[in-house]
Design an enzyme around this catalytic site. Structure first.
Site, PDB file in Angstrom:
ATOM      1  N   ARG B  66       0.801  -1.214   0.000  1.00 39.25           N
ATOM      2  CA  ARG B  66       0.000   0.000   0.000  1.00 39.25           C
ATOM      3  C   ARG B  66       0.841   1.274   0.000  1.00 39.25           C
ATOM      4  O   ARG B  66       0.454   2.280  -0.544  1.00 39.25           O
ATOM      5  CB  ARG B  66      -0.935   0.024   1.217  1.00 39.25           C
ATOM      6  CG  ARG B  66      -2.222  -0.713   0.958  1.00 39.25           C
ATOM      7  CD  ARG B  66      -3.004  -0.896   2.229  1.00 39.25           C
ATOM      8  NE  ARG B  66      -2.281  -1.760   3.177  1.00 39.25           N
ATOM      9  CZ  ARG B  66      -2.787  -2.231   4.294  1.00 39.25           C
ATOM     10  NH1 ARG B  66      -3.999  -1.923   4.643  1.00 39.25           N
ATOM     11  NH2 ARG B  66      -2.085  -3.019   5.084  1.00 39.25           N
ATOM     12  N   ASP B 201       3.242 -24.146   4.610  1.00 42.92           N
ATOM     13  CA  ASP B 201       3.491 -24.381   6.027  1.00 42.92           C
ATOM     14  C   ASP B 201       4.993 -24.555   6.112  1.00 42.92           C
ATOM     15  O   ASP B 201       5.528 -25.590   5.695  1.00 42.92           O
ATOM     16  CB  ASP B 201       2.760 -25.645   6.504  1.00 42.92           C
ATOM     17  CG  ASP B 201       2.926 -25.855   7.999  1.00 42.92           C
ATOM     18  OD1 ASP B 201       4.016 -25.543   8.520  1.00 42.92           O
ATOM     19  OD2 ASP B 201       1.981 -26.335   8.647  1.00 42.92           O
ATOM     20  N   HIS B 202       5.682 -23.558   6.635  1.00 41.22           N
ATOM     21  CA  HIS B 202       7.134 -23.557   6.477  1.00 41.22           C
ATOM     22  C   HIS B 202       7.798 -24.714   7.230  1.00 41.22           C
ATOM     23  O   HIS B 202       8.927 -25.065   6.919  1.00 41.22           O
ATOM     24  CB  HIS B 202       7.736 -22.214   6.883  1.00 41.22           C
ATOM     25  CG  HIS B 202       7.767 -21.959   8.345  1.00 41.22           C
ATOM     26  ND1 HIS B 202       6.746 -21.335   9.009  1.00 41.22           N
ATOM     27  CD2 HIS B 202       8.695 -22.264   9.280  1.00 41.22           C
ATOM     28  CE1 HIS B 202       7.052 -21.276  10.291  1.00 41.22           C
ATOM     29  NE2 HIS B 202       8.224 -21.813  10.498  1.00 41.22           N
ATOM     30  N   HIS B 264       1.208 -26.619  12.007  1.00 39.08           N
ATOM     31  CA  HIS B 264       2.533 -27.244  12.070  1.00 39.08           C
ATOM     32  C   HIS B 264       2.509 -28.595  12.774  1.00 39.08           C
ATOM     33  O   HIS B 264       3.085 -29.577  12.298  1.00 39.08           O
ATOM     34  CB  HIS B 264       3.517 -26.345  12.835  1.00 39.08           C
ATOM     35  CG  HIS B 264       3.676 -24.980  12.265  1.00 39.08           C
ATOM     36  ND1 HIS B 264       3.654 -24.730  10.920  1.00 39.08           N
ATOM     37  CD2 HIS B 264       3.876 -23.774  12.860  1.00 39.08           C
ATOM     38  CE1 HIS B 264       3.834 -23.438  10.716  1.00 39.08           C
ATOM     39  NE2 HIS B 264       3.960 -22.832  11.875  1.00 39.08           N
ATOM     40  N   LYS B 364       4.061 -20.674  24.810  1.00 39.00           N
ATOM     41  CA  LYS B 364       5.026 -19.574  24.829  1.00 39.00           C
ATOM     42  C   LYS B 364       5.534 -19.395  26.253  1.00 39.00           C
ATOM     43  O   LYS B 364       4.893 -19.821  27.210  1.00 39.00           O
ATOM     44  CB  LYS B 364       4.369 -18.296  24.330  1.00 39.00           C
ATOM     45  CG  LYS B 364       4.051 -18.361  22.838  1.00 39.00           C
ATOM     46  CD  LYS B 364       3.827 -16.997  22.256  1.00 39.00           C
ATOM     47  CE  LYS B 364       3.746 -17.064  20.738  1.00 39.00           C
ATOM     48  NZ  LYS B 364       5.027 -17.375  20.107  1.00 39.00           N
TER      49      LYS B 364
END
Lengths: 357, 512
Positions: B66, B201-202, B264, B364
């Site tokens: 943008r 999906d890395h 994942h 986390k």
């Protein structure tokens, strides 16, 4: 005299293979004591046969390999009149800078030896190699007799054909070694990006018929890398089923013709004096349909020029960084784990062009 | 019956023996090209492909975003991003040549005239080179733009092109629940064919994840054990030691289950448990993967509390420093019920895996960063030589380490040297990096190159995504009906004690 001098280093004068092998075991235990995380996973043995006088240069080349370093390196440094074995060994693990980064275990043994040891070189080296791993023999200073002594131990011979005094001798030697093992030829690896790009050019289905219309191939090369050019042309001939004729010298270039099912292909190898590094400088392919493609070394990759039948031209750069000579050696060691079925046929075609088939 | 002769597709005899197969000339257009993912991952990945000579011989890149800027300004941004984040120091000449091929198109993703400008730029590149470049659209944007971009590309006829391939990479998250995933698939598939869509999906681009398939299907030693008769339980862990950082806006809408388990971790589960495919082409592999998900019965609302646990990190210590709890993180609402920790127990109801519990946990601000799969085998039925002084006999465990360590560890029971038959477990380890001579490429390098080749094995198919949501959706729905606050676990710990309730029998969580 023998013993661990500093952690991770062992040396001895007038030693034996059994003592060196015991020292390697001791070094392994020492590594474990220093780091529980030490993992002696191994890939291959590299036996480097070098002139004692030039061993430093070869060791420097090996040290610059970084991650491509083989896990166990045995440097046999030859000094013609030496009559005893002196040796030293190190074992180190190079940890990466961040957690989880790669760590490569490197074991290196250097043995100084004389001409009289060459006949029984296999009995010196055999106790030191890690069995069940590929064993690669590299002899950058010649010493074919020493390589021959290791034929039964070697799985792979790492050679650089352009180092040979004459292309005929280089090809004959490579063909001989191929009879007993797999050959990784650095001269061949220098042509990999060129082979990839030529293959890519003709890969779109619309371009594939042009392969049968190639009528001229010009390969430009470093003045001392004629063999690389010859291998590239040999590759095209073997892949495209051309029957190459003998090469002739003319004004510094080498000329030949190859027969296809329908026509002849002109082949020309031209030395390029401005090229400073070994290997190829460029290639031009022309077809009977009036299409031509040139690839030449340039900044940031290969400078490509494509000309179509109607005269339209396009110029572009095929991106890619030079691997440098250290990169080529590293790639050579990596290739020892792989198999390229196209080298042998390319070598045979090159041999035919030199009239040695 | 008459037959019509088909024109023979000539093989390219020159590709034999080459490690890198040719890739058709391609123009890559990145939507969201100035965003974080593009700067940190995509542009450096493209550079590394260029450095290795792995890009197509003709390649262009169009950045779309943008913000108003010129081609030159975008090129400078790309150069700086590559210099900062590339895994290798860039070669200046290659970098200059690469950024010289980059153009920039300004505009909002819902603005029709932006697509006109994009179409014009694509056409100009084709005409300049006199080539019908393949076109690859990379959607590295907020998920709400995925259907918008697909629709606009379709309306401007940019989704197909005579004589070349048009493909699209879609970043995660692919939907926020089953309904939205179904809707997104419908919208994308109303414009593009499934074969054109690459849901990235890395994790699947990681060498260690791909190596799971090789480990299982190229080593005879494991397959006889890989079933309910020998496997006692499986734990898949994806632990992070960091908090949410500046991602509160995204994370509080997402949570741990959506962020990691739905994609994942279920991918890891599928690769671990799938049947051997007949080939490693895209559809045979994905057919087997999706069968695994279909064999997992989605829980009823009543079953959720006994098979899924959620929690939030509270205040604690990380790296010796005091850190905030989740609810005190900037941008997180005080009454948030978004989970930063999720654990589930799944059962695969098929012949091979019936009865084996699969524990998946992620969180986390846990004690350490660690992604691994631990396959715990059943104990030996009888031990004749157990003696006093032994540390005890533990069942064998095969641990597939994904990150930060990459490799395989097998625990074995061995004799302690000495006069007595005392035993203890030891680890036999293989570290991926020490056994191969080259550095692994970044996941994005592999995946972008695969997309340019049209190779979809390492990408999720539409039915796979939907089947994964079908498992997670009932859990999310049940959680949404449960009042807060959520159980808390101290930052820097191994997670909430409530997670222990998921474990069956004598099972216990592996230390992080």
């Amino acid at each position: 005299m023998t013993g661990l001098e500093t952690p991770g280093v062992w040396s001895a004068e007038g030693t034996s293979p059994g003592a060196i092998e015991a020292a390697l075991r001791q070094l392994l235990e020492q590594q474990y004591q220093e780091s529980e995380a030490y993992v002696p996973a191994r890939v291959l043995n590299l036996i480097a046969i070098v002139d004692r006088e030039w061993r430093g240069e070869i060791v420097n080349r090996l040290e610059r390999l970084g991650r491509f370093h083989p896990s166990r390196t045995i440097v046999c440094a030859l000094e013609p009149r030496r009559d005893r074995l002196d040796a030293w060994a190190t074992m180190t693990t190079h940890h990466g800078s961040s957690p989880g980064s790669l760590a490569v275990c490197e074991e290196r043994v250097e043995i100084e030896m004389g001409q009289r040891h060459i006949d029984g070189l296999d009995t010196i080296v055999d106790p030191l190699i890690v069995h069940d791993l590929a064993t690669v023999v590299w002899s950058p200073h010649g010493h074919d007799d020493a390589v021959d002594a290791l034929v039964d131990l070697a799985d792979v011979f790492l050679i650089d054909s352009v180092e040979a005094p004459a292309p005929e001798a280089a090809i004959a030697r490579a063909e001989q070694l191929l009879q007993t093992g797999y050959v990784v030829d650095l001269a061949w690896l220098r042509s990999t990006p060129w082979r990839e790009r030529i293959a890519a050019t003709f890969d779109p289905p619309g371009w594939r018929p042009s392969l049968e219309r190639i009528e001229e191939v010009v390969v430009r090369h470093h003045p001392e890398s004629a063999l690389s050019a010859l291998l590239l042309v040999g590759w095209m001939a073997s892949r495209l089923r051309w029957e190459p004729g003998a090469m002739l010298q003319q004004n510094g270039s080498m000329l030949a013709r190859a027969r296809t099912r329908k026509h002849e292909v002109k082949l020309r190898l031209e030395p390029e004096a401005r090229q400073s590094v070994p290997g190829l400088a460029g290639i031009t392919l022309a077809t009977s349909a009036g299409v031509s493609l040139s690839l030449d070394r340039g900044p940031g990759g290969l400078a490509a020029k494509r000309r179509l039948r109607d005269g339209r031209e396009s110029n572009y750069v095929v991106l890619g960084a030079s691997r440098g000579e250290t990169g080529i050696l590293g790639e050579g060691i990596r290739q020892a784990l792989l198999r390229d079925p196209t080298y042998g046929p390319a070598l045979s075609a090159a041999s035919a062009m030199l009239g040695s088939a | 019956m008459a037959t019509v002769a088909q024109p023979e597709q000539r093989e390219n005899p020159l590709v034999e023996g080459l490690e890198r197969l040719p890739v058709h000339p391609t123009t890559l257009a990145i939507f969201g090209a100035t965003g974080d993912l593009s700067k940190r991952k995509l542009l450096p990945a493209i550079y590394n492909l260029a450095h290795e000579g792995a890009l197509p011989e003709r390649f262009n890149l169009i950045g779309i975003s943008r913000g108003e800027q010129s081609d030159e300004e975008f090129q400078q941004l790309a150069r700086e991003s590559i210099e900062q984040f590339s895994r290798r120091p860039p070669d200046d000449q290659v970098l200059s040549s690469l950024v010289g091929r980059m153009r920039y198109v300004t505009g909002s993703f819902d603005q029709p005239d932006m697509y006109d400008r994009l179409g014009q730029a694509l056409t100009e590149l084709d005409e300049d080179a006199d080539i019908a470049f393949n076109r690859l659209f990379y959607l590295s944007t907020a998920p709400s733009f995925f259907p918008v971009i697909a629709k606009m590309l379709g309306e401007r006829e940019l989704h197909r092109r005579e004589g070349s391939e048009v493909r699209m990479i879609v970043e995660k998250p692919f939907g926020t629940d089953l309904e939205s995933a179904l809707a997104l698939n419908r919208e994308l598939l109303s414009v593009f064919d499934e074969r054109q869509i690459f849901r990235i999906d890395h994790y699947l681009g990681k060498e260690t994840v791909q190596n799971m398939l090789v480990l299982r299907f190229a080593n005879e030693i494991f397959e006889p054990l890989w079933n309910r008769s020998y496997v006692d339980s499986v734990q898949i862990t994806a632990a992070e030691d960091i908090g949410i950082g500046t991602r509160a806006g995204y994370y509080d809408q997402s949570g741990a289950l959506r962020d990691l388990i739905q994609n994942h971790m279920l991918q890891l589960l599928m690769l671990l448990t799938m049947e051997p495919p007949v080939s490693f082409d895209a559809n045979p592999v994905r057919d087997e993967k999706v069968k695994v998900l279909r064999a997992i019965r989605p829980p009823t609302p009543e079953e959720v509390p006994s098979m899924a646990v959620r929690a939030q990190y509270g205040p604690g210590k990380a790296g010796g420093e005091e850190v905030h709890g989740y609810l005190d993180e900037e941008g997180v609402p005080d009454d948030s019920t978004t989970e930063t920790y999720a654990a589930v127990r799944l059962k695969i109801s098929n012949w091979r895996w019936a009865g084996v519990p699969f524990y998946l946990r992620t969180g986390k601000r846990l004690a350490r960063k660690n992604t691994e799969i631990a396959v715990r085998l059943k104990p030996v039925p009888h031990l004749a030589f157990q003696q006093q002084g032994s540390l005890g006999v533990e069942p064998n465990q095969l641990v597939l380490m994904v990150q930060p360590n990459e490799g395989v560890s097998l625990s074995l029971v061995t004799k302690i040297p000495g006069a007595r038959m005392a035993v203890r477990p030891v680890n036999m380890e293989f570290q991926y990096g020490t056994s191969f001579l080259s550095q692994s490429p970044e996941a994005y390098e592999r995946l972008i190159l695969d997309t340019m080749r049209g190779e979809a094995t390492l990408f999720a198919r539409n039915d796979e995504v939907e089947a994964a949501w079908a498992i997670c959706d009932p859990i999310l729905q049940a959680w949404s009906q449960m009042p807060g606050p959520l159980p808390q676990y101290p930052a820097g710990s191994a997670g909430p004690k409530e997670a222990d309730d998921l474990l069956e029998g004598d099972d216990r969580w592996r230390p992080l």
